[in-house]
Motif scaffolding. Structure first.
Motif, PDB file in Angstrom:
ATOM      1  N   LEU A 147       0.828  -1.206   0.000  1.00 12.91           N
ATOM      2  CA  LEU A 147       0.000   0.000   0.000  1.00 12.91           C
ATOM      3  C   LEU A 147       0.862   1.255   0.000  1.00 12.91           C
ATOM      4  N   GLY A 148       0.486   2.211  -0.840  1.00 13.04           N
ATOM      5  CA  GLY A 148       1.229   3.464  -0.899  1.00 13.04           C
ATOM      6  C   GLY A 148       0.302   4.650  -1.083  1.00 13.04           C
ATOM      7  N   ILE A 149       0.798   5.816  -0.707  1.00 12.40           N
ATOM      8  CA  ILE A 149       0.115   7.089  -0.936  1.00 12.40           C
ATOM      9  C   ILE A 149       0.876   7.836  -2.023  1.00 12.40           C
ATOM     10  N   VAL A 150       0.150   8.364  -2.999  1.00  7.33           N
ATOM     11  CA  VAL A 150       0.748   9.197  -4.044  1.00  7.33           C
ATOM     12  C   VAL A 150      -0.089  10.463  -4.128  1.00  7.33           C
ATOM     13  N   THR A 151       0.485  11.588  -3.720  1.00  7.54           N
ATOM     14  CA  THR A 151      -0.286  12.814  -3.553  1.00  7.54           C
ATOM     15  C   THR A 151       0.466  14.028  -4.084  1.00  7.54           C
ATOM     16  N   THR A 152      -0.287  15.076  -4.404  1.00  6.23           N
ATOM     17  CA  THR A 152       0.335  16.331  -4.827  1.00  6.23           C
ATOM     18  C   THR A 152       0.497  17.297  -3.661  1.00  6.23           C
ATOM     19  N   LYS A 153       0.288  16.813  -2.438  1.00  2.45           N
ATOM     20  CA  LYS A 153       0.476  17.645  -1.249  1.00  2.45           C
ATOM     21  C   LYS A 153       1.928  17.596  -0.774  1.00  2.45           C
ATOM     22  N   MET A 154       2.282  18.567   0.066  1.00  2.00           N
ATOM     23  CA  MET A 154       3.593  18.562   0.709  1.00  2.00           C
ATOM     24  C   MET A 154       3.582  17.562   1.865  1.00  2.00           C
ATOM     25  N   ARG A 155       4.749  17.041   2.210  1.00  2.00           N
ATOM     26  CA  ARG A 155       4.827  15.953   3.181  1.00  2.00           C
ATOM     27  C   ARG A 155       4.284  16.327   4.563  1.00  2.00           C
ATOM     28  N   ASN A 156       4.500  17.550   5.013  1.00  2.00           N
ATOM     29  CA  ASN A 156       4.077  17.873   6.380  1.00  2.00           C
ATOM     30  C   ASN A 156       2.570  17.750   6.560  1.00  2.00           C
ATOM     31  N   LYS A 190       1.577  14.242 -10.521  1.00  2.00           N
ATOM     32  CA  LYS A 190       0.514  13.657 -11.335  1.00  2.00           C
ATOM     33  C   LYS A 190      -0.124  14.773 -12.165  1.00  2.00           C
ATOM     34  N   PRO A 191      -0.472  14.506 -13.427  1.00  2.00           N
ATOM     35  CA  PRO A 191      -0.627  13.192 -14.064  1.00  2.00           C
ATOM     36  C   PRO A 191       0.635  12.592 -14.680  1.00  2.00           C
ATOM     37  N   HIS A 192       1.783  13.223 -14.485  1.00  2.00           N
ATOM     38  CA  HIS A 192       3.032  12.599 -14.930  1.00  2.00           C
ATOM     39  C   HIS A 192       3.189  11.271 -14.183  1.00  2.00           C
ATOM     40  N   PRO A 193       3.719  10.247 -14.821  1.00  2.00           N
ATOM     41  CA  PRO A 193       3.826   8.941 -14.156  1.00  2.00           C
ATOM     42  C   PRO A 193       4.898   8.867 -13.072  1.00  2.00           C
ATOM     43  N   GLU A 194       5.771   9.865 -12.977  1.00  2.00           N
ATOM     44  CA  GLU A 194       6.905   9.774 -12.045  1.00  2.00           C
ATOM     45  C   GLU A 194       6.509   9.409 -10.610  1.00  2.00           C
ATOM     46  N   PRO A 195       5.502  10.064  -9.991  1.00  3.09           N
ATOM     47  CA  PRO A 195       5.180   9.720  -8.598  1.00  3.09           C
ATOM     48  C   PRO A 195       4.739   8.266  -8.432  1.00  3.09           C
ATOM     49  N   LEU A 196       3.951   7.775  -9.379  1.00  2.00           N
ATOM     50  CA  LEU A 196       3.498   6.385  -9.295  1.00  2.00           C
ATOM     51  C   LEU A 196       4.659   5.429  -9.526  1.00  2.00           C
ATOM     52  N   GLN A 197       5.524   5.762 -10.468  1.00  2.00           N
ATOM     53  CA  GLN A 197       6.673   4.905 -10.748  1.00  2.00           C
ATOM     54  C   GLN A 197       7.608   4.852  -9.541  1.00  2.00           C
ATOM     55  N   GLN A 198       7.781   5.996  -8.874  1.00  2.00           N
ATOM     56  CA  GLN A 198       8.629   6.015  -7.682  1.00  2.00           C
ATOM     57  C   GLN A 198       8.034   5.132  -6.586  1.00  2.00           C
ATOM     58  N   ALA A 199       6.721   5.234  -6.387  1.00  3.69           N
ATOM     59  CA  ALA A 199       6.066   4.414  -5.364  1.00  3.69           C
ATOM     60  C   ALA A 199       6.207   2.934  -5.688  1.00  3.69           C
ATOM     61  N   MET A 200       5.992   2.569  -6.950  1.00  2.00           N
ATOM     62  CA  MET A 200       6.117   1.159  -7.339  1.00  2.00           C
ATOM     63  C   MET A 200       7.539   0.647  -7.153  1.00  2.00           C
ATOM     64  N   GLU A 201       8.498   1.478  -7.495  1.00  2.00           N
ATOM     65  CA  GLU A 201       9.898   1.069  -7.325  1.00  2.00           C
ATOM     66  C   GLU A 201      10.207   0.796  -5.858  1.00  2.00           C
ATOM     67  N   LYS A 202       9.739   1.681  -4.979  1.00  2.00           N
ATOM     68  CA  LYS A 202       9.999   1.511  -3.546  1.00  2.00           C
ATOM     69  C   LYS A 202       9.275   0.296  -2.970  1.00  2.00           C
ATOM     70  N   LEU A 203       8.129  -0.035  -3.552  1.00  2.00           N
ATOM     71  CA  LEU A 203       7.342  -1.172  -3.065  1.00  2.00           C
ATOM     72  C   LEU A 203       7.729  -2.478  -3.743  1.00  2.00           C
ATOM     73  N   GLY A 204       8.594  -2.395  -4.752  1.00  2.00           N
ATOM     74  CA  GLY A 204       8.953  -3.588  -5.500  1.00  2.00           C
ATOM     75  C   GLY A 204       7.777  -4.134  -6.288  1.00  2.00           C
ATOM     76  N   ALA A 205       6.993  -3.220  -6.869  1.00  2.00           N
ATOM     77  CA  ALA A 205       5.763  -3.597  -7.572  1.00  2.00           C
ATOM     78  C   ALA A 205       5.912  -3.437  -9.081  1.00  2.00           C
ATOM     79  N   LYS A 206       5.122  -4.213  -9.812  1.00  2.00           N
ATOM     80  CA  LYS A 206       5.078  -4.121 -11.263  1.00  2.00           C
ATOM     81  C   LYS A 206       3.799  -3.403 -11.682  1.00  2.00           C
ATOM     82  N   PRO A 207       3.837  -2.632 -12.772  1.00  2.00           N
ATOM     83  CA  PRO A 207       2.636  -1.909 -13.212  1.00  2.00           C
ATOM     84  C   PRO A 207       1.428  -2.817 -13.413  1.00  2.00           C
ATOM     85  N   GLU A 208       1.639  -3.995 -13.980  1.00  2.00           N
ATOM     86  CA  GLU A 208       0.508  -4.885 -14.269  1.00  2.00           C
ATOM     87  C   GLU A 208      -0.117  -5.474 -13.008  1.00  2.00           C
TER      88      GLU A 208
END
Length: 215
Positions: free
Chosen positions: A101-110, A138-156
């Motif tokens: 499970l991950g959060i992907v948001t356009t908010k600042m971390r605090n 978002k909608p650039h894929p970078e935030p989702l790709q970063q989350a998947m990389e950290k989680l060891g997840a595949k797009p499919e």
């Protein structure tokens, strides 16, 4: 292939920050542009980074407007933020059943951490990707790709759940499944125009979709 990773937007998806967001936008816009922007205008801003919204009005003054917004937002956060019905129980079940499970948001971390802590959802997420962590929101894929990389997840094997067009577009750009929540302030019909793979009437609907329902 089955879904084993679920990425969530935060505001308007897991926690109800609508009143807070509208109040903070109203406070800021009335300060800089009294009487020029109404609620419908503000709803249109929700989901994209603050700077982008304000820069369209006044690029030179956007940083000051963002600061004004955030000061109001933080001061009123715990008074106006609530959790959507069924969210805690659903996320808890997914966590217990071993979903990534991950959060992907356009908010600042605090402010992300404030919201997760307030609703006690912080215990369930292994990865939180905020605006502070990426070059492209978002909608650039970078935030989702970063989350998947950290989680060891595949797009499919991954799904993005959100309440705005930026979440659905971001999911499609990252080649993952997408689910839109019908309680979005933008309206169910508006989100349907972006062709999400699923529409969630309630958050527990997600359990059936990913095969995590309690038998």
């Amino acid at each position: 292939m089955t879904i084993n990773t679920i990425l969530f937007d935060l505001d308007g998806t897991l926690i109800n920050t609508n009143d807070l967001i509208i109040a903070s936008f109203t406070h800021t816009l009335n300060h800089y542009y009294p009487g020029e922007y109404g609620r419908d205008d503000i709803v249109g801003f929700i989901g994209e980074p603050l700077y982008e919204s304000f820069a369209r009005m006044n690029k030179e003054g956007a940083d000051d407007m963002v600061a004004t917004y955030r000061e109001h937002n933080i001061a009123n956060h715990d008074l106006l933020v609530t959790e959507y019905e069924g969210v805690f129980q659903t996320i808890e079940i997914l966590h217990k059943r071993g979903y990534k499970l991950g959060i992907v948001t356009t908010k600042m971390r605090n402010t992300v951490e404030m919201g997760l802590k307030l609703t006690k959802l912080d215990q369930f997420f292994d990865v939180v990707v905020t605006l502070d962590d990426v070059k492209n929101a978002k909608p650039h894929p970078e935030p989702l790709q970063q989350a998947m990389e950290k989680l060891g997840a595949k797009p499919e094997e991954t799904m993005m759940v959100g309440d705005s067009q930026y979440d659905i577009k971001g999911g499609k750009n990252a080649n993952v499944k997408t689910a839109a929540v019908v309680w979005t302030i933008k309206g169910k019909d508006f989100l349907a125009e972006f062709n999400p793979d699923y529409m969630l009437e309630t958050m527990p609907d997600l359990l059936d979709i990913v095969g995590a329902s309690v038998k």
